[in-house]
Every structure is written in structure tokens, then in C-alpha cells.
Design a protein around this motif. Structure first.
Motif, PDB file in Angstrom:
ATOM      1  N   ILE A  14      24.813  41.343  41.752  1.00  0.00           N
ATOM      2  CA  ILE A  14      24.818  39.882  41.893  1.00  0.00           C
ATOM      3  C   ILE A  14      24.560  39.231  40.533  1.00  0.00           C
ATOM      4  O   ILE A  14      25.268  38.326  40.113  1.00  0.00           O
ATOM      5  CB  ILE A  14      23.753  39.416  42.923  1.00  0.00           C
ATOM      6  N   GLN A  15      23.538  39.733  39.836  1.00  0.00           N
ATOM      7  CA  GLN A  15      23.185  39.145  38.541  1.00  0.00           C
ATOM      8  C   GLN A  15      24.333  39.270  37.554  1.00  0.00           C
ATOM      9  O   GLN A  15      24.626  38.342  36.802  1.00  0.00           O
ATOM     10  CB  GLN A  15      21.903  39.799  37.980  1.00  0.00           C
ATOM     11  N   GLN A  16      25.000  40.421  37.591  1.00  0.00           N
ATOM     12  CA  GLN A  16      26.091  40.662  36.650  1.00  0.00           C
ATOM     13  C   GLN A  16      27.266  39.695  36.924  1.00  0.00           C
ATOM     14  O   GLN A  16      27.807  39.085  36.005  1.00  0.00           O
ATOM     15  CB  GLN A  16      26.515  42.134  36.772  1.00  0.00           C
ATOM     16  N   LEU A  17      27.606  39.524  38.193  1.00  0.00           N
ATOM     17  CA  LEU A  17      28.708  38.623  38.532  1.00  0.00           C
ATOM     18  C   LEU A  17      28.356  37.184  38.180  1.00  0.00           C
ATOM     19  O   LEU A  17      29.161  36.455  37.594  1.00  0.00           O
ATOM     20  CB  LEU A  17      29.044  38.732  40.026  1.00  0.00           C
ATOM     21  N   MET A  18      27.134  36.788  38.520  1.00  0.00           N
ATOM     22  CA  MET A  18      26.725  35.409  38.263  1.00  0.00           C
ATOM     23  C   MET A  18      26.716  35.099  36.781  1.00  0.00           C
ATOM     24  O   MET A  18      27.164  34.043  36.352  1.00  0.00           O
ATOM     25  CB  MET A  18      25.335  35.136  38.840  1.00  0.00           C
ATOM     26  N   SER A  19      26.210  36.052  35.990  1.00  0.00           N
ATOM     27  CA  SER A  19      26.116  35.726  34.570  1.00  0.00           C
ATOM     28  C   SER A  19      27.476  35.764  33.889  1.00  0.00           C
ATOM     29  O   SER A  19      27.605  35.333  32.754  1.00  0.00           O
ATOM     30  CB  SER A  19      25.071  36.595  33.862  1.00  0.00           C
ATOM     31  N   SER A  20      28.510  36.263  34.596  1.00  0.00           N
ATOM     32  CA  SER A  20      29.840  36.184  33.987  1.00  0.00           C
ATOM     33  C   SER A  20      30.657  35.027  34.598  1.00  0.00           C
ATOM     34  O   SER A  20      31.826  34.863  34.280  1.00  0.00           O
ATOM     35  CB  SER A  20      30.567  37.519  34.144  1.00  0.00           C
ATOM     36  N   GLY A  21      30.024  34.255  35.468  1.00  0.00           N
ATOM     37  CA  GLY A  21      30.682  33.060  36.016  1.00  0.00           C
ATOM     38  C   GLY A  21      31.550  33.323  37.234  1.00  0.00           C
ATOM     39  O   GLY A  21      32.292  32.461  37.685  1.00  0.00           O
ATOM     40  N   LYS A  22      31.470  34.545  37.759  1.00  0.00           N
ATOM     41  CA  LYS A  22      32.292  34.906  38.931  1.00  0.00           C
ATOM     42  C   LYS A  22      31.537  34.619  40.229  1.00  0.00           C
ATOM     43  O   LYS A  22      30.297  34.674  40.252  1.00  0.00           O
ATOM     44  CB  LYS A  22      32.575  36.411  38.916  1.00  0.00           C
ATOM     45  N   LYS A  42      37.517  28.228  36.463  1.00  0.00           N
ATOM     46  CA  LYS A  42      38.680  28.969  36.947  1.00  0.00           C
ATOM     47  C   LYS A  42      38.439  29.410  38.401  1.00  0.00           C
ATOM     48  O   LYS A  42      39.285  29.218  39.279  1.00  0.00           O
ATOM     49  CB  LYS A  42      38.897  30.195  36.057  1.00  0.00           C
ATOM     50  N   GLU A  43      37.268  29.969  38.645  1.00  0.00           N
ATOM     51  CA  GLU A  43      36.913  30.389  40.004  1.00  0.00           C
ATOM     52  C   GLU A  43      36.961  29.190  40.952  1.00  0.00           C
ATOM     53  O   GLU A  43      37.481  29.276  42.061  1.00  0.00           O
ATOM     54  CB  GLU A  43      35.489  30.979  40.028  1.00  0.00           C
ATOM     55  N   TYR A  44      36.425  28.072  40.469  1.00  0.00           N
ATOM     56  CA  TYR A  44      36.391  26.867  41.311  1.00  0.00           C
ATOM     57  C   TYR A  44      37.812  26.425  41.669  1.00  0.00           C
ATOM     58  O   TYR A  44      38.127  26.173  42.837  1.00  0.00           O
ATOM     59  CB  TYR A  44      35.642  25.728  40.589  1.00  0.00           C
ATOM     60  N   ASN A  45      38.676  26.356  40.646  1.00  0.00           N
ATOM     61  CA  ASN A  45      40.038  25.851  40.891  1.00  0.00           C
ATOM     62  C   ASN A  45      40.806  26.750  41.842  1.00  0.00           C
ATOM     63  O   ASN A  45      41.519  26.270  42.715  1.00  0.00           O
ATOM     64  CB  ASN A  45      40.799  25.711  39.574  1.00  0.00           C
ATOM     65  N   ILE A  46      40.643  28.050  41.661  1.00  0.00           N
ATOM     66  CA  ILE A  46      41.422  28.972  42.495  1.00  0.00           C
ATOM     67  C   ILE A  46      40.828  29.091  43.897  1.00  0.00           C
ATOM     68  O   ILE A  46      41.536  29.023  44.891  1.00  0.00           O
ATOM     69  CB  ILE A  46      41.501  30.370  41.836  1.00  0.00           C
ATOM     70  N   LYS A  47      39.502  29.257  43.959  1.00  0.00           N
ATOM     71  CA  LYS A  47      38.904  29.626  45.255  1.00  0.00           C
ATOM     72  C   LYS A  47      38.278  28.459  46.032  1.00  0.00           C
ATOM     73  O   LYS A  47      38.298  28.471  47.254  1.00  0.00           O
ATOM     74  CB  LYS A  47      37.853  30.718  45.039  1.00  0.00           C
ATOM     75  N   THR A  48      37.698  27.498  45.316  1.00  0.00           N
ATOM     76  CA  THR A  48      36.953  26.458  46.042  1.00  0.00           C
ATOM     77  C   THR A  48      37.792  25.200  46.301  1.00  0.00           C
ATOM     78  O   THR A  48      37.673  24.597  47.370  1.00  0.00           O
ATOM     79  CB  THR A  48      35.650  26.093  45.286  1.00  0.00           C
TER      80      THR A  48
END
Ligand code: AMP
Length: 202
Positions: free
Chosen positions: A66-74, A162-168
């Protein structure tokens, strides 16, 4: 065929919820830096509605993935979030309502939320979409000082957009079709947006 034990448990929980009475169920979404957290905190402070931020919940997790994904913005996988949301609906006092800040963030999460609420005989009261220009949002993120790892570099901030535009972003259409969506301009003051919300909630 129902599994009897599970069905009893389901009825019990459904009754518990009815007895305890749940207030309005609200979700809030928008791009990074749109002010979801600030607005949700204000709504919670003024009305007693429980504020739940999935970002905050995840930041306190000890799970390295979780920490790894969050700190990379995913975004992190659904299973971690759904577990937390279920716990909240089971254990917290929601009699004054709940505002969920940062969940759902994908169509799949929205469907899971709908299904979970449906099983409890509940439904979403409002979805709040906080709109803001990317440039302004980035300015705010760079100005804030919350010690967040994912605010540290422009690359990570870009990844979150990028995550926001594609997924949210597809949630706008999802909620607009069938729900009461309140669209707010994130460039406006917190006070102004708060007033708009409170008119609907009271
Ligand atoms: P936030 O504090 O809402 O900006 O969230 C910070 C980070 O937590 C996001 O960039 C994601 O990595 C993670 N996160 C928060 N909520 C969710 C969610 N509903 N689904 C997936 N990841 C999430």
C-alpha cells in the motif's frame, strides 16, 4: 439456496442498522488538490456527520504494498479499501450520516459500494463532485504542507492526475445518470461551497 447462518447474520445486521438509524450517506470526489478533505472536514465539524478519508486510512496502513503504491501516486487495489469501508459501516455510529472522502475512486468501487449499501437496505444520498482546473490544483498541492510523500515531486503529482483522469473521472457520468450529484466549483471559497451543500443536506 441461502446459507442459513449467513442469512441470519444478514438479517441481524440489517435490523441493527435500522435500529441505529443511519443518516445521509454522501461521497465526495474530485481531482487531487480540489479541496475534498478541507470541505469534508468542515461539513463534519458543523454537522456531526462522520468524515472518513480513505487516503488517511491507507496512510496509516503498515502494508508495504500500500505504501509503495501510494508514494508513487497510484491507486491501491480495491480489496484494501472495501475491507476498511465495510468495517466502518459495521462499527461506527452513522446516525448523523457519513461523508466518504476519496471513495469510490473507480467504477468498480462504485458498483461495490452500491451493492454493499443495497444489501444493507441503504442507498447513497448525494455524490459531491468538486471540479477544479489542474493548474490551480497543482499550485495548491505545492503550497500545502501536510508532509505527504505523494506531494513531494511533480512526477508523482502528475501520476495522481493520470490515475484520476483515467479511473475516477468516469464517475461523473456514472453518478450523473442516476444519482443526486452536486457539482461544486473548487475555485470557490470553502465557505461558499459549504453553504451550497448545507442547503441540500438540511
Ligand atoms: P487522498 O488522500 O484521497 O488524495 O488519497 C491518497 C492516496 O491514497 C491515493 O493517491 C491512492 O494511492 C490511495 N487511495 C485513497 N483512496 C483510494 C481509493 N478509494 N482507491 C484506491 N486508492 C485510494
Amino acid at each position: 439456496m441461502y446459507n442459513l447462518l449467513n442469512f441470519d447474520k444478514y438479517l441481524f445486521e440489517k435490523n441493527q442498522i435500522k435500529k441505529n438509524k443511519i443518516g445521509k450517506i454522501i461521497i465526495i470526489f474530485g481531482p487531487p488538490g480540489s479541496g475534498k478533505g478541507t470541505l469534508s472536514k468542515k461539513i463534519s465539524k458543523e454537522t456531526g456527520i462522520l468524515h472518513v478519508s480513505t487516503g488517511n486510512l491507507l496512510r496509516s496502513s503498515k502494508e508495504p504494498k500500500i505504501q509503495q503504491l501510494m508514494s508513487s501516486g497510484k491507486l491501491v487495489p480495491d480489496k484494501y479499501i472495501i475491507k476498511e469501508i465495510k468495517k466502518i459501516f459495521k462499527n461506527k455510529d452513522l446516525s448523523k450520516g457519513i461523508i466518504i472522502d476519496g471513495f469510490p475512486r473507480t467504477i468498480s468501487q462504485s458498483k461495490k459500494l452500491d451493492s454493499m449499501l443495497g444489501k444493507m437496505g441503504l442507498g447513497l444520498s448525494y455524490s459531491i463532485y468538486l471540479k477544479i482546473e489542474k493548474d490551480e490544483a497543482i499550485k495548491r498541492i505545492l503550497k500545502r504542507d501536510e508532509g505527504r510523500k505523494d506531494d513531494e515531486s511533480k512526477e508523482i503529482i502528475e501520476e495522481r492526475f493520470k490515475e484520476y483522469n483515467i479511473k475516477t473521472l468516469p464517475l461523473v457520468e456514472y453518478y450523473n445518470k442516476s444519482r443526486k450529484t452536486i457539482i461544486l466549483n473548487g475555485m470557490e471559497s470553502i465557505e461558499k461551497n459549504y453553504k451550497k451543500i448545507i442547503k441540500k443536506l438540511l
